[in-house]
Write an enzyme that holds these catalytic residues in place. Sequence first.
Site, mmCIF file in Angstrom:
data_model
loop_
_atom_site.group_PDB
_atom_site.id
_atom_site.type_symbol
_atom_site.label_atom_id
_atom_site.label_comp_id
_atom_site.label_asym_id
_atom_site.label_seq_id
_atom_site.Cartn_x
_atom_site.Cartn_y
_atom_site.Cartn_z
ATOM 1 N N ARG A 1 0.832 -1.120 -0.074
ATOM 2 C CA ARG A 1 0.083 0.007 0.024
ATOM 3 C C ARG A 1 0.905 1.264 -0.013
ATOM 4 O O ARG A 1 0.592 2.326 -0.796
ATOM 5 C CB ARG A 1 -0.809 -0.217 1.071
ATOM 6 C CG ARG A 1 -1.993 -1.109 1.245
ATOM 7 C CD ARG A 1 -2.863 -1.121 -0.030
ATOM 8 N NE ARG A 1 -3.531 0.180 -0.299
ATOM 9 C CZ ARG A 1 -3.901 0.769 -1.500
ATOM 10 N NH1 ARG A 1 -3.727 -0.180 -2.520
ATOM 11 N NH2 ARG A 1 -4.369 1.905 -1.626
ATOM 12 N N ILE A 2 1.818 1.508 0.561
ATOM 13 C CA ILE A 2 2.568 2.675 0.939
ATOM 14 C C ILE A 2 3.688 2.640 -0.198
ATOM 15 O O ILE A 2 3.711 3.643 -1.000
ATOM 16 C CB ILE A 2 3.232 2.750 2.425
ATOM 17 C CG1 ILE A 2 2.338 2.945 3.551
ATOM 18 C CG2 ILE A 2 4.386 3.665 2.325
ATOM 19 C CD1 ILE A 2 1.478 4.033 3.257
ATOM 20 N N CYS B 1 1.714 7.902 9.839
ATOM 21 C CA CYS B 1 0.577 8.485 9.341
ATOM 22 C C CYS B 1 -0.013 9.227 10.423
ATOM 23 O O CYS B 1 -0.294 10.469 10.452
ATOM 24 C CB CYS B 1 -0.496 7.831 8.694
ATOM 25 S SG CYS B 1 -1.083 6.434 9.618
ATOM 26 N N THR B 2 -0.288 8.538 11.626
ATOM 27 C CA THR B 2 -1.021 9.129 12.728
ATOM 28 C C THR B 2 0.091 10.198 13.470
ATOM 29 O O THR B 2 -0.597 11.270 13.942
ATOM 30 C CB THR B 2 -1.537 8.189 13.808
ATOM 31 O OG1 THR B 2 -0.307 7.177 14.205
ATOM 32 C CG2 THR B 2 -2.549 7.422 13.076
ATOM 33 N N ARG C 1 -7.162 -8.884 16.799
ATOM 34 C CA ARG C 1 -6.947 -9.218 15.794
ATOM 35 C C ARG C 1 -7.131 -10.451 14.844
ATOM 36 O O ARG C 1 -7.012 -10.266 13.582
ATOM 37 C CB ARG C 1 -5.443 -8.362 15.455
ATOM 38 C CG ARG C 1 -5.163 -7.079 15.851
ATOM 39 C CD ARG C 1 -3.844 -6.612 15.419
ATOM 40 N NE ARG C 1 -3.302 -5.485 16.088
ATOM 41 C CZ ARG C 1 -2.411 -4.768 15.847
ATOM 42 N NH1 ARG C 1 -1.830 -4.854 14.904
ATOM 43 N NH2 ARG C 1 -2.091 -3.762 16.477
ATOM 44 N N THR D 1 -1.608 0.832 20.512
ATOM 45 C CA THR D 1 -0.953 2.079 19.502
ATOM 46 C C THR D 1 0.367 2.517 20.392
ATOM 47 O O THR D 1 0.277 2.541 21.638
ATOM 48 C CB THR D 1 -1.864 2.959 19.271
ATOM 49 O OG1 THR D 1 -1.198 4.052 18.674
ATOM 50 C CG2 THR D 1 -2.541 3.727 20.415
ATOM 51 N N ARG E 1 -9.642 0.134 15.099
ATOM 52 C CA ARG E 1 -9.705 0.012 13.497
ATOM 53 C C ARG E 1 -11.297 0.122 13.439
ATOM 54 O O ARG E 1 -11.991 -0.610 14.037
ATOM 55 C CB ARG E 1 -9.255 -1.059 13.169
ATOM 56 C CG ARG E 1 -7.599 -1.303 13.626
ATOM 57 C CD ARG E 1 -6.744 -0.733 12.685
ATOM 58 N NE ARG E 1 -5.433 -0.771 13.132
ATOM 59 C CZ ARG E 1 -4.683 -1.783 12.586
ATOM 60 N NH1 ARG E 1 -5.183 -2.899 12.037
ATOM 61 N NH2 ARG E 1 -3.360 -1.792 13.095
ATOM 62 N N ASN F 1 -4.640 8.303 5.426
ATOM 63 C CA ASN F 1 -3.566 7.697 6.357
ATOM 64 C C ASN F 1 -2.533 6.963 5.125
ATOM 65 O O ASN F 1 -1.484 6.595 5.524
ATOM 66 C CB ASN F 1 -3.980 6.504 7.024
ATOM 67 C CG ASN F 1 -5.225 5.803 6.620
ATOM 68 O OD1 ASN F 1 -6.118 5.959 6.744
ATOM 69 N ND2 ASN F 1 -4.946 4.330 6.079
#
Length: 370
Positions: free
Chosen positions: A26-27, A171-172, A217, A230, A253, A334
Amino acid sequence: MLAMPADRSDCAVSRPLRIAINGYGRIGRCVLRALMESRHRHNVRVVAINEPADLDSMAYLTRFDSTHGIFPGEVGVIDGGLEIAGQAIPVFHAREPADGPWRELAFDLLLECSGAFSTRDGLHAFLDAGCPRVLVSHPGKSAADVDCTIVHGINDADLQAGQRIASAASCTTNAAVPVLDLLERRLGVDSAFLTTLHSVMNDQPMIDGYHHADLRRTRSAMQSIVPVATGLAQGIERLLPGLAGRIQAKAVRVPILNVSAIDLAVNLRRDTSLEALNAIFLEAARARPDLIACASQPHASIDFNHDPHSVVVDLGQTRVNQGRFANLLIWFDNEWGFANRMLDVARIWADLFLVPAAPAPESFSSSIGV
């Protein structure tokens, strides 16, 4: 401190920055696409991609993206690599840093986007294999695992030419730190609690399954809101050490593909009002329109998909109670916002380690005053 854009007109380098991308998920794909869609595409060149997946799959997922839409250019497979928007990019498929042909590549900086390496030993394996420098798409496991962690617009000055491993944070962190830094400087922050509402990630299953030590998860990502651990508070304190001991955070999430939000509750040290607090963010958005935006319409998260800002402050959700207790809602893409910040950090670092171009000689006419 939220810095004004640097005037880098005297830092023009002699050639484009040459980067390689490790990890084309993704990134990695967002970084390449953000580069191709930016005005900087001629100043940064992707010279190689390392990704275990096959070329046909890589080309397909570059061209068709469920989150960001169809790639605005031609994408194809060529012998030994990809051709993207007219640029041939060699691809190799090493699974370990030592197995990549890094020494054979003429490049300046590796963008480590796989998410698989977060310790100094793991990242140094890329240096040992021939990579000149590494910029990581996530925080180091500890502050000591990287030479510096950069949130663009806050501490760019911490980058040095001689450093070998840097992190572009998360990102956060890129969303939260500019807001908290601004509040601390303007009103003082006594304490803050951040709740991140984060879109699903690929460490979650579509249906319940045995795959993670964190039992939450193991649950279906698209059927539940799932609390997760986190490290945001620790990440903020690395960047803003003056707030150490005053920050707490938690994260959940939520079942959407992209765009996240932070619900920020903060105890301020000086009195303010809703109007005055929003005015602070409007002023910051005018000073750094590349990083911060403000929104006043009745938005939903989808409105910020493909938004390149680090953070968008939702002015309509600002609340102030008794002058010193405030609640803010801030949005961020994000994927896309962070990909753009990673490229910003790469370019700023390049201004330090690439040899500046020699001044152009005076023309004959200028030398005689015509």
